[in-house]
Design a protein around this motif. Structure first.
Motif, mmCIF file in Angstrom:
data_model
loop_
_atom_site.group_PDB
_atom_site.id
_atom_site.type_symbol
_atom_site.label_atom_id
_atom_site.label_comp_id
_atom_site.label_asym_id
_atom_site.label_seq_id
_atom_site.Cartn_x
_atom_site.Cartn_y
_atom_site.Cartn_z
ATOM 1 N N GLU A 141 0.812 -1.210 0.000
ATOM 2 C CA GLU A 141 0.000 0.000 0.000
ATOM 3 C C GLU A 141 0.853 1.271 0.000
ATOM 4 O O GLU A 141 0.333 2.366 0.160
ATOM 5 C CB GLU A 141 -0.936 0.008 1.214
ATOM 6 C CG GLU A 141 -1.905 -1.160 1.229
ATOM 7 C CD GLU A 141 -2.757 -1.170 2.484
ATOM 8 O OE1 GLU A 141 -3.071 -0.078 3.008
ATOM 9 O OE2 GLU A 141 -3.115 -2.266 2.958
ATOM 10 N N GLY A 142 2.158 1.121 -0.144
ATOM 11 C CA GLY A 142 3.023 2.290 -0.213
ATOM 12 C C GLY A 142 4.199 2.248 0.737
ATOM 13 O O GLY A 142 5.159 3.016 0.571
ATOM 14 N N ALA A 143 4.146 1.346 1.731
ATOM 15 C CA ALA A 143 5.253 1.275 2.683
ATOM 16 C C ALA A 143 6.543 0.847 2.002
ATOM 17 O O ALA A 143 7.638 1.142 2.495
ATOM 18 C CB ALA A 143 4.915 0.311 3.821
ATOM 19 N N TRP A 144 6.436 0.176 0.850
ATOM 20 C CA TRP A 144 7.633 -0.242 0.117
ATOM 21 C C TRP A 144 8.492 0.965 -0.243
ATOM 22 O O TRP A 144 9.735 0.867 -0.296
ATOM 23 C CB TRP A 144 7.238 -0.999 -1.152
ATOM 24 C CG TRP A 144 6.518 -0.136 -2.158
ATOM 25 C CD1 TRP A 144 5.169 0.031 -2.284
ATOM 26 C CD2 TRP A 144 7.121 0.685 -3.159
ATOM 27 N NE1 TRP A 144 4.886 0.916 -3.294
ATOM 28 C CE2 TRP A 144 6.069 1.333 -3.859
ATOM 29 C CE3 TRP A 144 8.433 0.949 -3.537
ATOM 30 C CZ2 TRP A 144 6.298 2.219 -4.902
ATOM 31 C CZ3 TRP A 144 8.675 1.836 -4.582
ATOM 32 C CH2 TRP A 144 7.611 2.451 -5.253
ATOM 33 N N LEU A 145 7.841 2.109 -0.468
ATOM 34 C CA LEU A 145 8.583 3.307 -0.841
ATOM 35 C C LEU A 145 9.511 3.744 0.286
ATOM 36 O O LEU A 145 10.684 4.077 0.054
ATOM 37 C CB LEU A 145 7.599 4.432 -1.188
ATOM 38 C CG LEU A 145 8.217 5.765 -1.638
ATOM 39 C CD1 LEU A 145 9.027 5.569 -2.903
ATOM 40 C CD2 LEU A 145 7.118 6.798 -1.864
#
Length: 650
Positions: free
Chosen positions: A459-463
């Motif tokens: 959900e975006g935490a990979w960024l």
């Protein structure tokens, strides 16, 4: 009379009169103002912390989420207690801006400390975007609930949020004291408004008159069933995910330690008192919002509006005129405190960036104070990066929260770990208690980071997971370059400032015969070289001959004009070859003087080329060659001539 450039006059009008460096000590915050300014980020996070828990629980366990939210909230408050003890220790021991960065640097070394630096810097950037987005949601929620169903403000989410960031950046560029007066009041207004909600809801609850929200309303997050969650073994995973989401309620807790330099003396004691008060207020707000959600079943909406806190205010105050007035008060106070909560990073980020830059892990330009004694470069950098993040995520609070807690809790982990190491090396009262409290704070914070990284990865935490190592590498790379420059200076022999050559020549690049050229020739003689040469590169033979004839006819200069043929019109190549030939013996140094003609109007700039400066750039890498640009105000000289005054070519 001092002449001011137009750009400076505009800057002075926008930002006010410049403050002298001697007034830095005066630009400090009292405890009351500090609570409003530095704690507004932490306090305002209660407006969406409980909602983020419910956003995870409701789709899985349905109405049971309103029961499950209470123990999750209790766990969040337990973490708050640990972190309050931890950061009370931080502000007591480390009384300079930097918080967990300073703790990590002093206990683990500068390289490890860059993990904390990146965590805090990322946290500040995300905080600005989250807070302003949530503030705009509060206003849109007001339109939903008090505007007879009017939802026409949804498309303004992004532009309004962007405008608020610009306004916050401008307010902080005007200085700490102005920002304090501007941003302290909303925090107290929000506390009072929520206190009123809790009081009215409590009275109505005791009377059995507190209504429930409509769980079947259009747009609410789809409700799951408890059986689904338990049967699929999702209970622990979901609770952990809700706990991680609820951790967003604790963001901003580190702001006081990062901005401790803004406190009045004694800084440590004042910061500790403010921190304790802030934590108590936050605990009451988070517990109050979750408790109201438990009793009213206020449920999150898929598009984020109306918010849970807005529904609770509507349910507590009712639908009449008085109820609408109460709703307006709560929502405006919520929007204001969220917006001003986004101001906290504008105090902490520049202080931290300047501190990291002093350690030579960020560019030194971030250590400079600006027009109003604020770290202007840090403020502008924060505003620009926050705006970029806002645009990428579309100002969605749910998408931004996925980026939020990793940075925050990484900083908490570094602070707790650093203080544990600190106390392990010392013999002092309550040593064991401090070690246990800080170690627990570090362990729980690390667990939240891990849970968030796993559950929010797609959900975006990979960024953030990618940015962290990359950011640490960049900071260490900057430091390596600074250390390389310092090491090169140390390796120089004694007397390295003495000339390495025995002969010195000066070239004056001549484009035309004018006052700028004469100024350059005068300066060339003042350098007392072995030889001064006036050089013109001829690509137009007729023009070169006219210039040579005019040069020979004037008595203003004693230097002969040297024409260098350039039939292929490669001016920079010809200049480079001449410089190489002149310094070929490695015993001759060359100074090239390039007159720069400055014009007040755009027409003057258009009519006169800057060929000489472009040619000079080709010489930058040559040994024994130095290029000097000599500015000359041509417009001023022409006005003096027109007034029949003899201009000074200096």
């Amino acid at each position: 009379m001092t002449l001011e450039r137009p750009v400076y006059r505009v800057k002075r009008r926008l930002l006010g009169k410049p403050l002298t460096t001697a007034r830095v000590g005066e630009e400090k915050l009292s405890n009351g103002t500090a609570l409003g300014v530095l704690a507004s980020d932490c306090i305002s996070s209660s407006a969406y912390g409980s909602e983020e828990m419910l956003r995870v629980l409701v789709p899985v366990v349905g109405a049971a989420a309103f029961t499950l939210v209470m123990p999750v909230t209790g766990a969040i408050l337990a973490v708050l207690l640990l972190l309050t003890l931890c950061y009370s220790d931080v502000v007591s021991i480390y009384t300079r801006a930097g918080g967990s960065y300073v703790v990590a640097r002093e206990n683990f070394g500068p390289n490890v400390a860059q993990v904390a630096a990146v965590a805090l810097l990322v946290d500040y950037i995300v905080t600005v975007a989250v807070q302003v987005s949530a503030g705009t949601n509060a206003l849109i929620s007001l339109a939903h609930l008090a505007g007879n169903g009017w939802t026409g403000l949804d498309h303004l989410q992004l532009p309004v949020s962007a405008g608020v960031i610009v306004l916050l950046g401008y307010g902080n560029l005007r200085g700490i004291r102005e920002a304090g007066r501007m941003f302290a009041l909303p925090a107290y207004l929000f506390m009072a408004a929520m206190g009123l909600v809790f009081l009215v809801a409590g009275v109505r609850g005791l009377m059995g008159d507190l209504p429930h929200a409509d769980l079947g309303a259009a747009g609410v997050v789809p409700l799951g069933t408890p059986q689904d969650g338990w049967l699929y073994g999702a209970s622990l995973f979901i609770v952990l995910r809700a706990f991680a989401n609820g951790g967003s309620s604790l963001t901003g807790l580190e702001a006081i330690s990062n901005g401790i330099s803004a406190f009045r003396e004694p800084q440590g004691r004042n910061a500790r008192r403010t921190l304790v008060v802030m934590s108590c207020v936050l605990a009451v707000l988070v517990l109050g919002v979750s408790t109201l959600a438990h009793f009213t079943h206020a449920v999150p909406y898929s598009d984020g509006t109306p918010t849970v806190i807005a529904q609770e205010a509507r349910l507590a105050f009712g639908n009449g005129a008085v109820g609408t007035a109460g709703l307006v008060l709560v929502q405006l106070a919520t929007a204001l405190v969220l917006y001003t909560g986004a101001n906290t990073p504008f105090t902490g980020f520049p202080f931290l960036a300047s501190f990291v830059a002093q350690d030579r892990f960020l560019p030194r330009v971030l250590t400079r104070r600006g027009h109003r004694l604020a770290f202007s470069n840090g403020i502008v950098t924060l505003a620009a990066l926050s705006l970029a993040l806002l645009l990428v995520t579309g100002a969605s609070v749910d998408r931004l929260v996925a980026l939020y807690a990793i940075g925050v809790f990484t900083a908490f982990t570094m602070a707790g770990s650093g203080l544990t190491a600190y106390h392990l090396r010392r013999r002092e009262p309550l040593r064991r208690l401090k070690i246990v409290a800080n170690a627990l704070a570090a362990a729980v914070s690390a667990a939240v980071v891990l849970v968030f990284a796993v559950t929010k990865f797609t959900e975006g935490a990979w960024l953030v997971v990618v940015i962290f190592p990359l950011g640490v590498w960049v900071l260490i790379r900057i430091n390596r370059e600074y250390r390389r420059e310092a090491a090169a200076l140390e390796r120089l022999p004694r007397g390295a400032d003495r000339p390495r050559t025995h002969h010195h020549q000066v070239f004056v690049l001549v484009e035309t015969l004018d006052l700028a050229t004469l100024k350059a020739l005068r300066y060339a003689h003042e350098l007392r070289p072995d030889n001064v040469r006036a050089v013109h590169f001829a690509i137009d033979t007729a023009r070169a001959e006219r210039l040579s004839a005019r040069w020979a006819s004037t008595s203003a200069t004693s230097v002969e004009l040297e024409l260098v043929d350039c039939p292929d019109r490669r001016l920079r190549h010809a200049m480079r070859e001449l410089a190489v030939r002149t310094t070929r013996d490695e015993d001759t140094s060359l100074t090239v003087l390039v007159p720069r003609r400055m014009y007040a109007n755009a027409l003057g700039k258009l009519l006169h080329r800057g060929t000489g400066e472009k040619m000079a750039r080709t010489l930058d890498q040559l040994p024994h060659v130095v290029v000097t640009i000599l500015p000359f105000n041509a417009s001023h000289a022409m006005r003096a001539l027109e007034s029949h005054h003899l201009p000074d070519v200096n």
